[in-house]
Design an enzyme around this catalytic site. Structure first.
Site, short mmCIF file in Angstrom:
data_model
loop_
_atom_site.label_atom_id
_atom_site.label_comp_id
_atom_site.label_asym_id
_atom_site.label_seq_id
_atom_site.Cartn_x
_atom_site.Cartn_y
_atom_site.Cartn_z
N TYR A 263 1.09 -1.25 -0.05
CA TYR A 263 0.08 0.07 -0.01
C TYR A 263 0.89 1.31 0.01
O TYR A 263 1.71 1.35 0.63
CB TYR A 263 -0.91 0.21 1.18
CG TYR A 263 -2.33 -0.49 1.03
CD1 TYR A 263 -3.08 0.21 0.01
CD2 TYR A 263 -3.00 -1.50 1.63
CE1 TYR A 263 -4.21 -0.27 -0.27
CE2 TYR A 263 -4.06 -1.95 1.10
CZ TYR A 263 -4.94 -1.33 0.35
OH TYR A 263 -6.07 -1.67 0.28
N THR B 271 -3.54 6.48 -21.68
CA THR B 271 -3.29 5.03 -21.09
C THR B 271 -1.85 4.65 -21.45
O THR B 271 -1.16 5.40 -22.53
CB THR B 271 -4.14 4.19 -21.67
OG1 THR B 271 -4.25 4.12 -23.08
CG2 THR B 271 -5.53 4.47 -21.13
N LYS C 15 -1.69 1.07 -24.53
CA LYS C 15 -1.94 0.86 -26.07
C LYS C 15 -0.48 1.08 -26.78
O LYS C 15 0.34 0.04 -26.63
CB LYS C 15 -2.76 1.88 -26.42
CG LYS C 15 -4.11 1.84 -25.68
CD LYS C 15 -5.22 2.88 -26.07
CE LYS C 15 -6.53 2.62 -25.57
NZ LYS C 15 -6.74 3.15 -24.15
N ARG D 211 -1.07 -1.85 -18.10
CA ARG D 211 -2.50 -1.19 -18.01
C ARG D 211 -2.80 0.04 -17.04
O ARG D 211 -2.52 -0.40 -15.95
CB ARG D 211 -3.66 -2.10 -17.94
CG ARG D 211 -3.82 -3.43 -18.81
CD ARG D 211 -4.91 -4.03 -18.77
NE ARG D 211 -5.86 -3.45 -19.53
CZ ARG D 211 -6.18 -3.72 -21.12
NH1 ARG D 211 -5.31 -4.39 -21.39
NH2 ARG D 211 -6.88 -2.97 -21.65
N1 DSN Z 1 -10.90 0.48 -25.06
C1 DSN Z 1 -10.33 1.42 -25.59
C2 DSN Z 1 -10.20 1.49 -27.18
O1 DSN Z 1 -10.26 0.37 -27.66
O2 DSN Z 1 -10.08 2.45 -27.85
C3 DSN Z 1 -10.65 2.76 -25.00
O3 DSN Z 1 -11.28 2.67 -23.91
#
Ligand code: DSN
Length: 428
Positions: free
Chosen positions: A55, A229, A232, A238
Site C-alpha cells: 500500500y 493510457t 496501447k 494497463r
Molecule cells: N477500449 C479502448 C479502445 O479500444 O479504444 C478505449 O477505452
C-alpha cells in the site's frame, strides 16, 4: 517464473489452462485491435512482482503508510521518465486506467454542470468524453463536435469555433478512440484561448507515437493537460498518465488521491517506469515509425481492393473500415468472420452510424501489436488481402480454413514479446 507457473498449474489448473489458452491465442493469431499491444517481458516481471503487496497512498516523500523506500524510488523514476518522454512539467502516474484518469482531470477543474467541448462518440470520441451513458455525461454538460464529410472526414474548425463561442466551455477536450487522423492541436488551443477554456488532450491511442516523436505533441501547442493510457501504443502495463503544466500539478494530484482513488498499484507503476525507459530509446522511435508505415500500407492495400475507409485513409496507427459500404455486412459479422481466421479486430461505430453499437457499420484495425511482433509492409499487404477476401465471402468455409492456416503460418514466424516457448502452450 517458470517454477511459479508450475505451481499455479498445480494449485489452480483452471486458471492456468485459461492463461495457457490465451497465450496460444495471442501466439497463433494477429492482433489488429488498435488499442491493444504486447507489453515488454520486463514489464510482465514487474507486474508479477511483490510490489503488488504494498500500500502506498500518497505521493513519494509523503505517504500514509511506512516502508516506502523502494516504492518512492520507483514512483519518482516513473514520473521523471514520463515527463522527459512527453516534455511535460509534471506527471501523475497513479491513475488505474484510462477512465479514472480522465475523470480525475474533470473533477480537478470542473464543477457539476460545467460545460466541456469534446468529440462526438460516433465521430471518434471516447465514452469518458461525455457519452450520455457515462457518469461523466450526467455530471457535466458535454457539447460535441464532429467531423465534416465534406472535408474528408476531418474536423471542421470553423464549426468548432462557432460552438465554442456559443457554449463557452470551461474545458476544450481533444482526443479519440476511432479517428484515424492527427490533430491540429494549435488550432484547438487558439479556439480554447479565445473563450478562456482549459485545454486537455486525451492521447491514449497515440501516446506511444507521440513518445516516439512521430506524431504531434499537444504540449508543443501549449496544452494544459495531456492524458494517455500506458498499455496501447506505449506498450506499458494497463494504466494511465496525467501530464500537465506545473501550475496545475497540485489540483491534479489532489484529484487523483485522495479525490478519486486509494492505494496506487505499485507493480503497475514499476511497469510504467520500465515502459518509459524503453520509450526514450532510439529503438522506440523506429518502432513508432514502423507502426505508421504499416498502417499506411494496410490502408493503401485495402483501398486498392475497393474497401471504404472512414476519412479515406490514416495518419496514425488506426483504420476504420466501413464494412456495410465495402462488403454489405455489419461490423459484428465482420469481426466474427475475421475472428474465425485468427485476425482479431473490433466492431466499431462510424460517423453518424445509423446502426447500434453492438451491430455497428464498421470495424477498427490497428498496427501497434503486429508491429511489436516485427511484422512489416509485406505482412500488411498479405493481411489486407486476406481480410478483404474473407469479408467479401464471410460464409465460405473452405476460404476460411485456408486463410486461417496461412495466418497461423505467418504468426509462427513472428514471436510474441513476453511469451515463453512452452511446448504445452503451443499444443492445440
Ligand atoms: N477500449 C479502448 C479502445 O479500444 O479504444 C478505449 O477505452
Amino acid at each position: 517464473m517458470d517454477d511459479f507457473r508450475a505451481l499455479l498449474a498445480e494449485t489452480d489448473p483452471d486458471v492456468a489452462q485459461a492463461i495457457a489458452g490465451e497465450e496460444r491465442r495471442q501466439r497463433r493469431g494477429v492482433e489488429m485491435i488498435p488499442s491493444e499491444n504486447y507489453t515488454w517481458p520486463e514489464v510482465l516481471v514487474a507486474l508479477g512482482s511483490v510490489l503488488t503487496n504494498k500500500y502506498a497512498e500518497g505521493y513519494p516523500g509523503s505517504r500514509y503508510y511506512g516502508g516506502q523506500e523502494f516504492t518512492d524510488a520507483i514512483e519518482r523514476l516513473a514520473r521523471e521518465r514520463a515527463c522527459a518522454v512527453f516534455r511535460a512539467e509534471h506527471a501523475n502516474v497513479q491513475p488505474l486506467s484510462g477512465s479514472p484518469m480522465n475523470q480525475a482531470v474533470y473533477l480537478a477543474f470542473l464543477s457539476p454542470g460545467d460545460t466541456v467541448l469534446a468529440m462526438d462518440l460516433s465521430h471518434g470520441g471516447h465514452l469518458t468524453h461525455g457519452a450520455p451513458v457515462s457518469h461523466m455525461g450526467r455530471i457535466f454538460r458535454f457539447a460535441r463536435y464532429g467531423t465534416d464529410p465534406a472535408n474528408g472526414g476531418r474536423i471542421d474548425f470553423d464549426e468548432l469555433r462557432r460552438m465554442a463561442r456559443d457554449v463557452k466551455p470551461k474545458l476544450v477536450l481533444c482526443g479519440y478512440t476511432s479517428y484515424p487522423r492527427d490533430y491540429d492541436y494549435a488550432e484547438f488551443k487558439r479556439i480554447a484561448d479565445e473563450v478562456g477554456a482549459l485545454t486537455m488532450a486525451d492521447v491514449s491511442h497515440v501516446g506511444g507515437l507521440i513518445a516516439a516523436g512521430v506524431m504531434r505533441n499537444p504540449f508543443d501547442a501549449g496544452f494544459d493537460v495531456v492524458t494517455t493510457t500506458t498499455h496501447k501504443s506505449l506498450r506499458g502495463p494497463r494504466g494511465g498518465l496525467i501530464l500537465c503544466r506545473k501550475a496545475l500539478a497540485p489540483a491534479i494530484d489532489r484529484s487523483v488521491f485522495p479525490g478519486l482513488q486509494g492505494g496506487p498499484h505499485m507493480n503497475v507503476i514499476a511497469g510504467v517506469a520500465i515502459a518509459m525507459k524503453k520509450a526514450a530509446e532510439p529503438a522506440f522511435r523506429a518502432y513508432g515509425t514502423q507502426v505508421l508505415r504499416n498502417a499506411r500500407t494496410l490502408a493503401a492495400e485495402l483501398l486498392v481492393r475497393g474497401v471504404t475507409l472512414v476519412t479515406g485513409g490514416t495518419d496514425n496507427h488506426m483504420l476504420v473500415v466501413d464494412t456495410v459500404a465495402s462488403f454489405g455486412i455489419d461490423g459484428r459479422r465482420a469481426e466474427q468472420a475475421l475472428d474465425a481466421v485468427a485476425i482479431t479486430t473490433n466492431k466499431q461505430i462510424i460517423p453518424d452510424d445509423p446502426n447500434p453499437p453492438l451491430r455497428p457499420s464498421g470495424i477498427r484495425l490497428g498496427t501497434p501489436a503486429a508491429t511489436a511482433r516485427g511484422m512489416m509492409q509485406p505482412e500488411m499487404r498479405l493481411l489486407a488481402g486476406w481480410m478483404a477476401d474473407v469479408l467479401a465471402a464471410p460464409a465460405d468455409d473452405a476460404l476460411r480454413a485456408d486463410v486461417r492456416e496461412r495466418v497461423e503460418r505467418l504468426c509462427a514466424r513472428f514471436p510474441v514479446p513476453g511469451l515463453p516457448a512452452h511446448p504445452e502452450s503451443q499444443a492445440a
